[in-house]
Enzyme design. Sequence first.
Site, PDB file in Angstrom:
ATOM      1  N   SER A  89     -47.766 -16.094 -11.729  1.00 39.59           N
ATOM      2  CA  SER A  89     -48.357 -15.073 -12.584  1.00 39.59           C
ATOM      3  C   SER A  89     -47.483 -13.837 -12.728  1.00 39.59           C
ATOM      4  O   SER A  89     -46.533 -13.839 -13.486  1.00 39.59           O
ATOM      5  CB  SER A  89     -49.770 -14.736 -12.111  1.00 39.59           C
ATOM      6  N   ASP A  99     -35.010 -13.531 -19.693  1.00 39.49           N
ATOM      7  CA  ASP A  99     -34.883 -13.560 -21.152  1.00 39.49           C
ATOM      8  C   ASP A  99     -34.028 -12.412 -21.678  1.00 39.49           C
ATOM      9  O   ASP A  99     -33.382 -12.534 -22.720  1.00 39.49           O
ATOM     10  CB  ASP A  99     -36.263 -13.496 -21.799  1.00 39.49           C
ATOM     11  N   LYS A 138     -48.628 -20.167 -13.966  1.00 36.16           N
ATOM     12  CA  LYS A 138     -49.954 -19.613 -14.257  1.00 36.16           C
ATOM     13  C   LYS A 138     -49.765 -18.383 -15.139  1.00 36.16           C
ATOM     14  O   LYS A 138     -49.367 -17.331 -14.668  1.00 36.16           O
ATOM     15  CB  LYS A 138     -50.718 -19.239 -12.993  1.00 36.16           C
TER      16      LYS A 138
END
Length: 412
Positions: free
Chosen positions: A299, A310, A324
Amino acid sequence: MLTAVAVAGAGIHLSGQASFRESPKELIDEVWQIIDRSYVDGTFNQVDWRELRNEFLSREYTNDQQAFEAIREMLGKLDDPYTRFMNPEEFRNMQIDTSGELTGVGIQLTQDEETDKLIVISPIEDSPAFDAGVQAQDIITKIDGRSTQGMELNEAVSLIRGQIGTQVKLTILRGQREIEFNITRAQIEIHPVRYSKKPSPVGDIGYIRLNNFSANAAEEMRQAITNLEQQNVSGYILDLRSNPGGLLYASIEIARMWLTEGDIVSTVNRQGEMDRQRANNRALTDKPMVILVDGGSASASEILSGALQDNNRAVLVGTNTFGKGLVQSVRGVGRGSGLAVTIAKYFTPNGRDINHEGIKPDVLVELTEQQRDLLRENRDKIGTLDDPQYSQALAVLTQKIASQQNNQAVSQ
């Protein structure tokens, strides 16, 4: 009383004040209204949600317990283990989980959406469960001899918790092996950040281990980076292994300490994108960085590591993360009870759906069972050259720092 907590497998934010409800039917209807407005799946798991309201409000209820049971039955139609009702005790326990203090054995649990199996996201480091040898991805099949088949997540958490000094027996399935653990419950103080300066071939580096995203995580992270910057470290290894997540805002604040610009995370509900969090040009450092992740990184850990990956801010080393990426809004709904509702999904800056897929490392380094046992039994070896994943992370970081130093020398 707490109200809208946003629990993202990741996070929690607050809004509003729950009112006291006069009748059980009002409580049931309030829960129905919240789901109707905000649940992530506009088909409600192919259930006629409006007809369901009529069905449950046509019944007679004489006490709170009957209303609680009806709400759980109603939510069960969604077949979503993360959308759940919490009685007053369960709601208080949830609030404690994110406050930085905990009583129990120290494991974060989830429930598989398809099989309903109870799965360990991660044991909290230095907790009784961690010391006993419980691992991420273990499946809990029995609690004190009672089968967990068909058991709700809240009920399992309540059974595992208990008074300090008492024992609970957990039966787990690890692969094809069934293992029993007798674990003594304890008071667990959660200090989310540990850090130190470590030597490397290209100068000292900062090693920061983030164990969870509790309320004090961002401030402790800020202190760690500031202190290590004052010691002129050349780069950083951020260790998110076995970090099960926590508060959404903590992951965003921490991402902003490492990122000068760029997106961090977007949340998408049933209407489309509802929010996009970005860096705010307040990074504390721009030095080279490697992040350690594994199957217990979930999470909020996935939000942070996905954002930095990214944005080409960090190289990820380790194994695939848990997967998750759902947003739960948690709020008080009267009678001291609470409601968690899945309202959205998380996406990384490049549009990757975290849920189920997780975050893939740039450099895959798997540990053998023997290596995991060694690190669990000798925790002082975590984050040292005896830790194969750390050793590889250090090699990657050393290369990045050396390349940066060479580029700086050429430009001069």
